[in-house]
Design a protein around this motif. Sequence first.
Motif, PDB file in Angstrom:
ATOM      1  N   GLY A  14       0.811  -1.216   0.000  1.00 17.39           N
ATOM      2  CA  GLY A  14       0.000   0.000   0.000  1.00 17.39           C
ATOM      3  C   GLY A  14       0.841   1.260   0.000  1.00 17.39           C
ATOM      4  N   GLY A  15       1.821   1.314   0.877  1.00 17.18           N
ATOM      5  CA  GLY A  15       2.651   2.505   1.016  1.00 17.18           C
ATOM      6  C   GLY A  15       3.475   2.781  -0.224  1.00 17.18           C
ATOM      7  N   LEU A  16       4.081   1.727  -0.751  1.00 17.96           N
ATOM      8  CA  LEU A  16       4.960   1.919  -1.903  1.00 17.96           C
ATOM      9  C   LEU A  16       4.150   2.275  -3.148  1.00 17.96           C
ATOM     10  CD1 LEU A  16       7.939   1.972  -2.082  1.00 17.96           C
ATOM     11  CD2 LEU A  16       7.963  -0.428  -2.734  1.00 17.96           C
ATOM     12  N   MET A  17       2.960   1.705  -3.274  1.00 25.37           N
ATOM     13  CA  MET A  17       2.103   2.066  -4.405  1.00 25.37           C
ATOM     14  C   MET A  17       1.680   3.522  -4.293  1.00 25.37           C
ATOM     15  SD  MET A  17       0.898   1.087  -7.177  1.00 25.37           S
ATOM     16  CE  MET A  17       0.260  -0.511  -7.601  1.00 25.37           C
ATOM     17  N   THR A  18       1.339   3.958  -3.086  1.00 19.79           N
ATOM     18  CA  THR A  18       0.989   5.363  -2.877  1.00 19.79           C
ATOM     19  C   THR A  18       2.124   6.273  -3.332  1.00 19.79           C
ATOM     20  OG1 THR A  18      -0.356   4.755  -0.952  1.00 19.79           O
ATOM     21  CG2 THR A  18       0.294   7.064  -1.142  1.00 19.79           C
ATOM     22  N   VAL A  19       3.334   5.957  -2.865  1.00 19.13           N
ATOM     23  CA  VAL A  19       4.479   6.825  -3.160  1.00 19.13           C
ATOM     24  C   VAL A  19       4.824   6.817  -4.642  1.00 19.13           C
ATOM     25  CG1 VAL A  19       6.968   7.096  -2.805  1.00 19.13           C
ATOM     26  CG2 VAL A  19       5.458   6.749  -0.844  1.00 19.13           C
ATOM     27  N   THR A  20       4.848   5.633  -5.254  1.00 20.17           N
ATOM     28  CA  THR A  20       5.260   5.590  -6.665  1.00 20.17           C
ATOM     29  C   THR A  20       4.213   6.252  -7.573  1.00 20.17           C
ATOM     30  OG1 THR A  20       4.417   3.308  -6.833  1.00 20.17           O
ATOM     31  CG2 THR A  20       6.778   3.572  -6.454  1.00 20.17           C
ATOM     32  N   ILE A  65      14.301  -0.092  -1.858  1.00 17.07           N
ATOM     33  CA  ILE A  65      13.337   0.989  -2.034  1.00 17.07           C
ATOM     34  C   ILE A  65      13.916   2.064  -2.955  1.00 17.07           C
ATOM     35  CG2 ILE A  65      12.206   2.874  -0.792  1.00 17.07           C
ATOM     36  CD1 ILE A  65      11.911   0.822   1.567  1.00 17.07           C
ATOM     37  N   SER A  66      15.231   2.267  -2.842  1.00 15.04           N
ATOM     38  CA  SER A  66      15.863   3.314  -3.661  1.00 15.04           C
ATOM     39  C   SER A  66      15.762   3.003  -5.159  1.00 15.04           C
ATOM     40  CB  SER A  66      17.330   3.477  -3.257  1.00 15.04           C
ATOM     41  OG  SER A  66      18.028   2.281  -3.495  1.00 15.04           O
ATOM     42  N   ASP A  67      15.496   1.747  -5.492  1.00 12.28           N
ATOM     43  CA  ASP A  67      15.357   1.390  -6.909  1.00 12.28           C
ATOM     44  C   ASP A  67      14.045   1.874  -7.522  1.00 12.28           C
ATOM     45  OD1 ASP A  67      17.762   0.123  -6.751  1.00 12.28           O
ATOM     46  OD2 ASP A  67      16.980  -1.922  -6.874  1.00 12.28           O
ATOM     47  N   VAL A  68      13.062   2.168  -6.678  1.00 10.79           N
ATOM     48  CA  VAL A  68      11.744   2.498  -7.251  1.00 10.79           C
ATOM     49  C   VAL A  68      11.241   3.895  -6.880  1.00 10.79           C
ATOM     50  CG1 VAL A  68      10.961   0.112  -7.513  1.00 10.79           C
ATOM     51  CG2 VAL A  68      10.570   1.300  -5.332  1.00 10.79           C
ATOM     52  N   ILE A  69      11.955   4.594  -5.990  1.00 13.51           N
ATOM     53  CA  ILE A  69      11.476   5.947  -5.694  1.00 13.51           C
ATOM     54  C   ILE A  69      12.284   6.984  -6.476  1.00 13.51           C
ATOM     55  CG2 ILE A  69      10.486   5.414  -3.411  1.00 13.51           C
ATOM     56  CD1 ILE A  69      13.009   6.612  -2.157  1.00 13.51           C
ATOM     57  N   ASP A  70      11.620   8.072  -6.747  1.00 11.97           N
ATOM     58  CA  ASP A  70      12.228   9.189  -7.484  1.00 11.97           C
ATOM     59  C   ASP A  70      12.821  10.134  -6.436  1.00 11.97           C
ATOM     60  OD1 ASP A  70      12.753  11.572  -8.722  1.00 11.97           O
ATOM     61  OD2 ASP A  70      10.920  11.553  -9.950  1.00 11.97           O
ATOM     62  N   LYS A  71      14.153  10.089  -6.297  1.00 13.37           N
ATOM     63  CA  LYS A  71      14.786  10.830  -5.203  1.00 13.37           C
ATOM     64  C   LYS A  71      14.646  12.337  -5.338  1.00 13.37           C
ATOM     65  CE  LYS A  71      17.801   6.947  -4.647  1.00 13.37           C
ATOM     66  NZ  LYS A  71      17.492   6.410  -6.013  1.00 13.37           N
ATOM     67  N   SER A  72      14.292  12.812  -6.528  1.00 12.26           N
ATOM     68  CA  SER A  72      14.087  14.257  -6.673  1.00 12.26           C
ATOM     69  C   SER A  72      12.777  14.688  -6.007  1.00 12.26           C
ATOM     70  CB  SER A  72      14.079  14.634  -8.153  1.00 12.26           C
ATOM     71  OG  SER A  72      12.896  14.166  -8.773  1.00 12.26           O
ATOM     72  N   GLN A 323      -4.480  -1.432  -4.780  1.00 11.59           N
ATOM     73  CA  GLN A 323      -5.559  -0.612  -5.352  1.00 11.59           C
ATOM     74  C   GLN A 323      -5.820   0.601  -4.466  1.00 11.59           C
ATOM     75  OE1 GLN A 323      -8.929  -3.188  -5.975  1.00 11.59           O
ATOM     76  NE2 GLN A 323      -7.879  -4.449  -7.510  1.00 11.59           N
ATOM     77  N   GLN A 324      -5.753   0.393  -3.168  1.00 10.01           N
ATOM     78  CA  GLN A 324      -5.927   1.525  -2.247  1.00 10.01           C
ATOM     79  C   GLN A 324      -4.833   2.559  -2.443  1.00 10.01           C
ATOM     80  OE1 GLN A 324      -6.040  -0.620   1.504  1.00 10.01           O
ATOM     81  NE2 GLN A 324      -8.244  -0.253   1.721  1.00 10.01           N
ATOM     82  N   GLY A 325      -3.608   2.074  -2.642  1.00 14.05           N
ATOM     83  CA  GLY A 325      -2.482   2.977  -2.841  1.00 14.05           C
ATOM     84  C   GLY A 325      -2.711   3.906  -4.019  1.00 14.05           C
ATOM     85  N   GLU A 326      -3.250   3.355  -5.101  1.00 18.42           N
ATOM     86  CA  GLU A 326      -3.515   4.182  -6.288  1.00 18.42           C
ATOM     87  C   GLU A 326      -4.529   5.282  -5.986  1.00 18.42           C
ATOM     88  OE1 GLU A 326      -3.721   2.294 -10.231  1.00 18.42           O
ATOM     89  OE2 GLU A 326      -3.645   0.375  -9.189  1.00 18.42           O
ATOM     90  N   LEU A 389       3.548  -3.129 -11.298  1.00 14.24           N
ATOM     91  CA  LEU A 389       2.787  -1.948 -10.884  1.00 14.24           C
ATOM     92  C   LEU A 389       3.659  -0.969 -10.104  1.00 14.24           C
ATOM     93  CD1 LEU A 389      -0.614  -3.572  -9.849  1.00 14.24           C
ATOM     94  CD2 LEU A 389      -0.187  -2.084 -11.832  1.00 14.24           C
ATOM     95  N   VAL A 390       4.609  -1.474  -9.352  1.00 13.33           N
ATOM     96  CA  VAL A 390       5.476  -0.588  -8.568  1.00 13.33           C
ATOM     97  C   VAL A 390       6.707  -0.154  -9.353  1.00 13.33           C
ATOM     98  CG1 VAL A 390       6.985  -0.448  -6.542  1.00 13.33           C
ATOM     99  CG2 VAL A 390       4.712  -1.470  -6.336  1.00 13.33           C
TER     100      VAL A 390
END
Lengths: 405, 405
Positions: A14-20, A65-72, A323-326, A389-390
């Motif tokens: 949920g959290g990672l989907m929200t962030v991405t 996690i650093s592989d999928v988040i946009d550090k900017s 789905q909730q994350g989206e 999806l992530v």
Amino acid sequence: MRKPKIVVLGAGYGGLMTVTRLQKAVGVNEVDITLVNKNDYHYETTWLHEASAGTLHHDRVRYNISDVIDKSKVDFVQDTAVEVNTVDKKVILENGELTYDYLVVALGAESETFGIKGIKEHAFSIINVNAARQIREHIEYQFATYNTEEEKKDERLTIVVGGAGFTGIEFLGELVNRIPELCNEYDVDFHKVKLLCVEAAPMVLPGFDPELVNYAVSKLEKKGVTFMIGTAIKEMNETGIVVAKGEDQVEEIKANTVVWAAGVRGNSIIEKSGFEAMRGRVKVNPDLRAPGHDDVFIVGDCSLMINEEINRPYPPTAQIAMQQGEVCARNLVALVRNKAELETFTPDIKGSVCSLGHDDAIGVAFGKKMVGGKASFMKKMIDNRALFLVGGAPLVLKKGKFNIL
Amino acid sequence: MRKPKIVVLGAGYGGLMTVTRLQKAVGVNEVDITLVNKNDYHYETTWLHEASAGTLHHDRVRYNISDVIDKSKVDFVQDTAVEVNTVDKKVILENGELTYDYLVVALGAESETFGIKGIKEHAFSIINVNAARQIREHIEYQFATYNTEEEKKDERLTIVVGGAGFTGIEFLGELVNRIPELCNEYDVDFHKVKLLCVEAAPMVLPGFDPELVNYAVSKLEKKGVTFMIGTAIKEMNETGIVVAKGEDQVEEIKANTVVWAAGVRGNSIIEKSGFEAMRGRVKVNPDLRAPGHDDVFIVGDCSLMINEEINRPYPPTAQIAMQQGEVCARNLVALVRNKAELETFTPDIKGSVCSLGHDDAIGVAFGKKMVGGKASFMKKMIDNRALFLVGGAPLVLKKGKFNIL
């Protein structure tokens, strides 16, 4: 103008989907996003039974996690959340504090032992990467020790799985493939090994089609699993479990390995922070916010949603969490941009597949029942889809399951 | 005419060499040869430290006895010897009895704890395949468990090796290579791991050239080993060891893994059977027979021979056991054929190489000191030679060490 500050607790589904999703939707200078997670990696909770059995290495189950988040756009803080102070709008971490304008609680589940004596102290739970590899090594150590003892202790070769739900059955599906390997590795007679599935409810895999359940049970039985259905674990101690037998009697079962897979609850931080909850799960509003807290979203296993059709809660699944994350991400964007209306979340259950080892499964997908290789293929596609999806195609190529029949 | 019956107890270096030489020397109808061994496999005792550390799989360390014996001449009985009755000329096994005309006792060594309290109960010993893989799994389980605990127990990451002799040093040599792998596998900080070598004597590797010993110690120290030399273990309990410190003081060292490698003794069957012995080792006659027993040969670690040059016993080594096996086989043939004279055994020490992991070693071979890659290469040649002597080139190809620098 100060940028709104969004804090997301937890980098699970949920959290990672929200962030991405959020990092794609907002501009660099639009919001401050901070993701907080205990580990610097995400793990696929729904694959942990494989790492626990030792059929899939735990590094295949996690990614940075650093592989999928946009550090900017996203700051990552590796820390453990302790409590949420909704009045002062801040999160207490083990090593600090973070203030927020909007908070997303996506802290996932904990094992629920329903107060059964000794389970917490003596049983294992398939709850995270650390626990999974400990279970794998614990079982292996029992096999490694068996032949070193003058007087053979058969309880070293007895594995009890508490619970015949999704996790219990999927774990057993891996174990029946793993046990022959362990027997070979440690010169142990396969017939000495006992695999017990103890379930208090009178059924296996509640909610699944009975025809599929029969398929699963007979497949697992053929490979050595003994089912003790309608049998409640009364307590657990250092030597094994005590189960109810008939009206007043009990039976002791000696077992050096007991894996508790009979229940989960939401994170205990939920109650500690004053949210109204049932077993750590908050009955969220249709827009995924906690009742009475316009700035707090709760997604994943800490959220509770009622399936109106059957008037029962949806089970906590990765599918729903994602789905909730989206929706959560879109609603955060709406709030930040001062939109009046928030989106309502409705789960879209595409199906459910329960694996029985790497080469067998049962399930329903797109309204169709399936078993065996076909279902197993579908399961792997579901697993790969979660990665896609992530992290898109690159993550699927890196961590995906391609051992297709 | 009845065929003379030869029984060989033990399929270690000495026993297996005796049998394989004997089966080449005699005709099919000349003698009855029976080999008795607890397992259906032989293992390379001198490689067990690798299996224990987890740097070499235990299946690489053993091979089937049936692969090297000539079944037309040798019967194999998988059983455990309990006692020898030299009066009635029979061997009591756990599941039977065997009579003999000539007996070869080649039962190998047991761990010697010198009566130190708690060692027998709580320490591991690198004594056979079962023990080796248990040690490997025990250490791995400690690493796997470390991160699952709220309160970190650093003693899980403390490994004490009792003894700085050959086995202790070779085991440490493997561990220093293995530990970084385990740290990586279980997300454990390398600096939390403690490797201690506790030795009561004031020296490391007694009998080795001091220059070589210095090389070994400094190499191991650089890779994280702490040496506590001249430090006696007073006792061991469930939480670790207690060592002497100064005159009357003691120090507790918490450690979840203690591997006792400070001494071996001959098999306790030796005393039980009435042979005169020192710590299970019989001072054999020059022809390898037990004093007072013209029909019993004792080879390998249960035999004791004095090195006249220094007036001390030869250490129990594979090298000597195998050389004894060759002479024992020839002397058995001589007895069967009623030859008057038996051959006298004199050890021919070709050298000694102590490994420090797979890529480093120290040693003396053919009178030349060597360290590093050269010594490591020599070590592997020695290991392969042991295979060659028993099973020829096919066995070397199957089990030999070809990871040469």
